[in-house]
Scaffold this active site. Structure first.
Site, mmCIF file in Angstrom:
data_model
loop_
_atom_site.group_PDB
_atom_site.id
_atom_site.type_symbol
_atom_site.label_atom_id
_atom_site.label_comp_id
_atom_site.label_asym_id
_atom_site.label_seq_id
_atom_site.Cartn_x
_atom_site.Cartn_y
_atom_site.Cartn_z
ATOM 1 N N SER A 131 2.399 12.455 2.143
ATOM 2 C CA SER A 131 1.344 12.351 3.164
ATOM 3 C C SER A 131 1.918 12.606 4.558
ATOM 4 O O SER A 131 1.321 13.309 5.373
ATOM 5 C CB SER A 131 0.724 10.954 3.137
ATOM 6 N N ASP B 166 -2.562 6.149 -5.666
ATOM 7 C CA ASP B 166 -1.817 7.135 -6.458
ATOM 8 C C ASP B 166 -0.908 6.481 -7.498
ATOM 9 O O ASP B 166 -0.248 7.172 -8.273
ATOM 10 C CB ASP B 166 -0.979 8.024 -5.529
HETATM 11 C C1 S3P Z 1 -3.727 11.203 0.683
HETATM 12 C C2 S3P Z 1 -4.795 10.388 0.463
HETATM 13 C C3 S3P Z 1 -5.216 9.949 -0.869
HETATM 14 C C4 S3P Z 1 -4.134 10.183 -1.917
HETATM 15 C C5 S3P Z 1 -3.495 11.525 -1.783
HETATM 16 C C6 S3P Z 1 -2.875 11.686 -0.415
HETATM 17 C C7 S3P Z 1 -3.394 11.590 2.071
HETATM 18 O O1 S3P Z 1 -6.365 10.679 -1.248
HETATM 19 O O2 S3P Z 1 -4.671 10.020 -3.198
HETATM 20 O O3 S3P Z 1 -2.492 11.694 -2.754
HETATM 21 O O4 S3P Z 1 -2.275 12.066 2.326
HETATM 22 O O5 S3P Z 1 -4.255 11.408 2.946
HETATM 23 P P1 S3P Z 1 -7.855 10.170 -0.865
HETATM 24 O O6 S3P Z 1 -7.945 10.125 0.606
HETATM 25 O O7 S3P Z 1 -8.780 11.193 -1.440
HETATM 26 O O8 S3P Z 1 -7.997 8.827 -1.528
#
Ligand code: S3P
Length: 451
Positions: A39, A335
Site C-alpha cells: 500500500s 488481507d
Molecule cells: C488497499 C486497500 C484494501 C486492501 C488492498 C490494498 C490499499 O482494499 O485489500 O490489498 O492499499 O488501499 P479495499 O480498500 O478495497 O478494502
C-alpha cells in the site's frame, strides 16, 4: 542428501509449488525480513509522480502490483528510475499535471492502482484516459469509486453499466463533496481524497470503520491539508495544495509478515523474528486476532520510521484457541483473513469469521476459494455469505490445490501445507509475486532449507 521439502516445477505459463514436510515436522527459526509494504509503495510512486520536484523511495516493493503503478505513471509523463529496493527516484509532474497517455493504462492485477489512479485521472481537466487490468481486475466492482466521483462531476464510463473495466475517463474540473462511504475501504477513501486534492474547496470522506490510513499520512507529509474527524472516521482534504517531493522509507509489509506469523505460531518448535515490519494501527488486525487466539507474539525494537510505526515481531509456536472475528477488526485485517483461516485450523474449537463479505470481491472470491482449497486438504470449513466457520484441531492431508491466480491464497496454502502430511501442490503459485517476489526463498530460509 535429504529430500527437499520445498520444490518448484515451472512450465512456460505457470509454476507449481510443492511442499512436503517430513513426518517429524519442520520448524521455522531465525530472523527474516519481508518485502516493502504494498500500500505504501503504490502511494509513494503516485504522490511522487504528481508532486513538484524529486521523491526518493527506499524499500519499495518490487512486486507486480507496484510495477503496474510505475508503468501507468510513466505513461503519463512521470520520470521514475529503474525499480529497486535501495533507492527509486521519481521526478514528479507538479503543476503541469498528468499528461494524456498515448496508450491504454494497464493496472494489471492491482485494484489499488486502478482505484486510486481514477481519482487523479477524473480530476485532470481536458485529458482522456483509457484504463484496463487483467481478467481478475476486470471483474472487480468499480461503481464504488465511479459513483462518488460522478457526484463530484466526473465523466467516467465502464463496461456493464459502468461497473467494470475497461473504463474511459474524460478529466474534468470537479466539485468538492462529502461522501459517506457505505464500506470501509481505503481504496475508495483514497480515490476520493486524490480527486479532492485537485478540486477547489474541502472534500470529505467518512467510512463505517477506519480503513488503513497511509494516504492521509503520506498526503500530509507531501504538504496537503488533511483534517481528521475520529467520530465519523472522516478525512477532509483541502484542494489546491501543490505537493512537494519527499524521501519515503517503506517498512516491511505486515500483510506479508502475516504468513510467517501464522506459520511460526502453528508449526511446533518454531521461534522466528520478522524484522522491520510496519505496525500502523490500521493494519494490525492480524496481531489482534492472533492475540485473541493466544499466539505468542512480541513486538521488539518499536520505533517510528518516516511517519509510520515499525517493529520486529518475534513469534513462538504454542497452543492456539478459537476466536470470533468480526466488526471493526475486519478492515484492519482485510488481507489477512485467508492466513487467519489457516491459523484457525490448528486452534482448539471452532473459529467464526463474520462481516467479511468484502473478501468476495478481492483478487479472487477469497471466502469460496479458501473454503474449497482447505476442504481439499481435509479441513472442515463452512462458508457463509460474509464469513467462514473453521473447525480447529484439523488433520490435514497433502493435496492438489490451486491459488486461482490469487497471491494471498497461494501463500496461505503453502503455510497450511507445512502442517499437512505428505505432499501438497499449489498450482499457479507464481501469483505470489504480485506482493511477495521472493516468498519461496524466504520459506526455504525459515525452514533451514537453503535454496
Ligand atoms: C488497499 C486497500 C484494501 C486492501 C488492498 C490494498 C490499499 O482494499 O485489500 O490489498 O492499499 O488501499 P479495499 O480498500 O478495497 O478494502
Amino acid at each position: 542428501m535429504s529430500t527437499p521439502i520445498v520444490t518448484v516445477a515451472s512450465n512456460e505459463h505457470h509454476q507449481d509449488l510443492c511442499v512436503a514436510p517430513p513426518v517429524a515436522g519442520v520448524a521455522l527459526r531465525g530472523r527474516i525480513r519481508v518485502p516493502g509494504d504494498k500500500s505504501i509503495s503504490h502511494r509513494a510512486l503516485m504522490l511522487g509522480a504528481i508532486a513538484a520536484g524529486e521523491t526518493t523511495i527506499e524499500g519499495l516493493l518490487l512486486g507486480e502490483d507496484p510495477r503496474s503503478t510505475a508503468a501507468c505513471f510513466r505513461a503519463m509523463g512521470a520520470q521514475i528510475s529503474e525499480l529497486n529496493t535501495e533507492r527509486v527516484t521519481v521526478r514528479g509532474l507538479g503543476e503541469s499535471g498528468l499528461q494524456e497517455p498515448a496508450q491504454i493504462l494497464d493496472a494489471g492485477n492491482s485494484g489499488t492502482t486502478m482505484r486510486l489512479m481514477l481519482g487523479l485521472l477524473a480530476s485532470r481537466p481536458g485529458a482522456f484516459f483509457a484504463v484496463t487490468g487483467d481478467g481478475s481486475l476486470r471483474s472487480r466492482p468499480m461503481s464504488r469509486v465511479i459513483d462518488p466521483l460522478r457526484s463530484m462531476g466526473a465523466k467516467i464510463w465502464g463496461r456493464d453499466s459502468d461497473e467494470f473495466a475497461p473504463l474511459a475517463v474524460r478529466g474534468q474540473a470537479l466539485t468538492a463533496t462529502r461522501y459517506d462511504s457505505p464500506i470501509a475501504s481505503a481504496q475508495v477513501k483514497s480515490c476520493i481524497l486524490l480527486a479532492g486534492l485537485h478540486t477547489d474547496g474541502q472534500t470529505t470522506v467518512t467510512e463505517p470503520a477506519k480503513s488503513r490510513d497511509h494516504s492521509e499520512r503520506m498526503l500530509s507529509a507531501f504538504g496537503a491539508q488533511i483534517d481528521l474527524d475520529p467520530d465519523t472516521n472522516g478525512v477532509t482534504i483541502t484542494g489546491g495544495a501543490t505537493l512537494q517531493g519527499q524521501h519515503v522509507v517503506v517498512p516491511g509489509d505486515i500483510s506479508s509478515a502475516a504468513f510467517w506469523l501464522v506459520a511460526a505460531a502453528i508449526v511446533p518448535g518454531s521461534d522466528l523474528t520478522i524484522e522491520n515490519v510496519g505496525v500502523n494501527p490500521t493494519r494490525t488486525g492480524i496481531l489482534e486476532a492472533l492475540a485473541l487466539m493466544n499466539a505468542d507474539i512480541t513486538l521488539e525494537n518499536q520505533r517510528d520510521v518516516a511517519g509510520e510505526p515499525v517493529a520486529d515481531l518475534r513469534v513462538r509456536s504454542g497452543e492456539l484457541t478459537a476466536c470470533e472475528l468480526g466488526g471493526d477488526l475486519i478492515p484492519r485485517a482485510i488481507d489477512e483473513i485467508p492466513i487467519l483461516a489457516v491459523a484457525a485450523l490448528f486452534a482448539k474449537g471452532t473459529t467464526k469469521i463474520r462481516d467479511a463479505a468484502e473478501l468476495r470481491v478481492k483478487e479472487s472470491d477469497r471466502l469460496a476459494v479458501m473454503a474449497a482449497q482447505l476442504q481439499a486438504m481435509g479441513a472442515t470449513v463452512a462458508e457463509y455469505p460474509d464469513g467462514l466457520d473453521i473447525a480447529g484441531g484439523a488433520t490435514l492431508t497433502g493435496a492438489e490445490t490451486d491459488s486461482h491466480d490469487d497471491h494471498r491464497i497461494a501463500m496461505s496454502l503453502a503455510i497450511a501445507a507445512l502442517r499437512a502430511s505428505g505432499k501438497t501442490t499449489i498450482h499457479r503459485a507464481e501469483s505470489a509475486s504480485i506482493s511477495y517476489p521472493n516468498f519461496i526463498e524466504t520459506l526455504k530460509t525459515a525452514i533451514g532449507e537453503v535454496s
